[in-house]
Design an enzyme around this catalytic site. Structure first.
Site, mmCIF file in Angstrom:
data_model
loop_
_atom_site.group_PDB
_atom_site.id
_atom_site.type_symbol
_atom_site.label_atom_id
_atom_site.label_comp_id
_atom_site.label_asym_id
_atom_site.label_seq_id
_atom_site.Cartn_x
_atom_site.Cartn_y
_atom_site.Cartn_z
ATOM 1 N N ASP A 69 0.829 -1.199 0.000
ATOM 2 C CA ASP A 69 0.000 0.000 0.000
ATOM 3 C C ASP A 69 0.868 1.255 0.000
ATOM 4 O O ASP A 69 0.577 2.234 -0.699
ATOM 5 C CB ASP A 69 -0.913 -0.024 1.233
ATOM 6 C CG ASP A 69 -1.990 1.055 1.185
ATOM 7 O OD1 ASP A 69 -2.627 1.223 0.138
ATOM 8 O OD2 ASP A 69 -2.194 1.726 2.214
ATOM 9 N N HIS A 99 -4.976 2.691 -6.785
ATOM 10 C CA HIS A 99 -6.128 2.557 -5.889
ATOM 11 C C HIS A 99 -7.442 2.407 -6.655
ATOM 12 O O HIS A 99 -8.387 1.788 -6.147
ATOM 13 C CB HIS A 99 -6.192 3.735 -4.919
ATOM 14 C CG HIS A 99 -5.392 3.519 -3.671
ATOM 15 N ND1 HIS A 99 -4.029 3.689 -3.631
ATOM 16 C CD2 HIS A 99 -5.759 3.108 -2.426
ATOM 17 C CE1 HIS A 99 -3.594 3.406 -2.408
ATOM 18 N NE2 HIS A 99 -4.614 3.052 -1.658
#
Length: 386
Positions: free
Chosen positions: A172, A256
């Site tokens: 992430d 994302h």
């Protein structure tokens, strides 16, 4: 630049040191807080409980969250805190518990206090919450006017967490560079706050590539070393600084959007957030036609166990029609993928996924060209100078 920038750089107070949880009551008393709601999970509490301090002079209520960061769960937490006239909401857990506490605290205009048990996202740092429906499908993220009041980060707590969750956090956080860079390098004259976010994103990539292997080895051995502390702080603090300074110019782009689209596939719900984002990084790079960077990242992905293909995600069965559906979800009008230069269509996303699959298969078989090994400078390839 036509997007206004509001700097939300950091929590009001942040402490990272072993044993920091023990000072919780002292910090509450400094703020005149004597009645709190602690939101926690069930599995995460097993690991957290040995570190949880005794709150002798604080009226403490506990709420066990239901497993998803939804508006109905937020409303239940807020109603409980309001009914009992509590003065702060405390998160003890990972990203979704943290986001729940932030959104519930914002609804009541109460301080949010965060005690992370994972370093899988920058949720403990950021002043926003990512919201999902009851089925785990992404809805949107909400940004709050008030920063988190206090973050007590104890690296020893994170050192007791499962390695796969730290790996997901690395995936992430790695996206911070690629998503910020693809936006900011195309700006004619980025303001200083955006450049600071850009620098933090670059630092994320540097630290992750340098320290992740050693940090994960320490975690698996049950040890706490400098590399592990650096990765924990990179995931939480440096990652949070990117969007905190650069806002929409440094928050999310293609990676994302791919993650958000994947949440619409039920089989992907068992895949950790950061793993889906890490895969999204490669799809974004494929959309940019940056195959040398993909080749450079793949050994790192293999080393720490990040997914690089649909098969790695358990989604090898997806058909061309499924990929077009994925592309349509990734390119809805409000998707952050449109912050990338040019026009990104559903067909382009599906084609990028297919090209990525073919490229990785060839590379794993030893027949694709190797990466250049070239490092981009801070402004990125093709950047406009200021």
């Amino acid at each position: 630049m036509d997007q206004p920038i509001i700097v939300r750089a950091a929590p009001q107070e942040f402490i990272c040191r072993a044993g920091s949880w023990g000072s919780l009551e002292q910090h509450l008393q400094r703020r005149g807080i004597s009645r709190v709601l602690v939101v926690r999970g069930e599995q995460s509490w097993i690991a957290a409980a040995p570190f949880w301090p005794e709150l002798i002079e604080t009226e403490t209520h506990y709420y066990i969250y239901g497993g998803e960061c939804t508006y109905s769960e937020r409303d239940a937490i807020a109603a409980y805190a309001e009914d009992h006239q509590l003065q702060a909401v405390i998160a003890v857990g990972g990203g979704k518990i943290t986001d729940l506490v932030k959104t519930a605290a914002a609804k009541l205009n109460l301080p949010a206090v965060i005690l992370p048990t994972l370093a899988a996202t920058c949720a403990a740092w950021s002043s926003l919450s990512v919201m999902y429906d009851e089925h785990g499908e992404f809805i949107r993220f909400d940004i709050f006017a008030r920063s988190n009041a206090l973050v007590l980060l104890d690296p020893a707590v994170i050192a007791a967490s499962p390695p796969e969750l730290l790996t997901a956090g690395i995936g992430d956080t790695l996206a911070k560079w690629y998503e910020a860079d693809v936006i900011i390098r195309n700006l004619d004259s980025p303001p200083l706050e955006v450049e600071l976010g850009w620098y933090a994103a670059r630092k994320c990539r540097e630290n992750l590539l340098k320290y992740s292997g050693e940090a994960l080895a320490a975690l698996r051995a049950g040890e706490l070393n400098d590399a592990l502390v650096r990765i924990i702080e990179t995931n939480i603090m440096a990652g949070g600084l990117v969007g905190g300074f650069a806002e929409d110019y440094g928050r999310t782009a293609g990676a994302h959007s791919i993650h958000d689209a994947l949440t619409g596939i039920p089989e992907s719900h068992r895949v950790l957030h950061g793993n889906k984002v890490a895969y999204g990084v490669l799809v974004q790079l494929a959309l940019e036609n940056n195959w040398s960077e993909i080749a450079e990242l793949l050994p790192f992905y293999e080393q720490i166990g990040l997914p690089a293909s649909l098969g790695d995600l358990g989604l090898a069965h997806l058909s061309r029609g499924d990929l077009l559906k994925l592309g349509r979800r990734a390119t809805v009008p409000e998707a952050s993928i449109h912050r990338m230069p040019g026009t990104v269509t559903a067909e382009a996303v599906a084609a990028a996924v297919e090209e990525l699959e073919g490229y990785i298969n060839k590379l794993r078989c030893g027949s694709a060209p190797a990466g250049t090994g070239r490092e981009k400078d801070l402004q990125g390839e093709g950047a406009k100078t200021t």
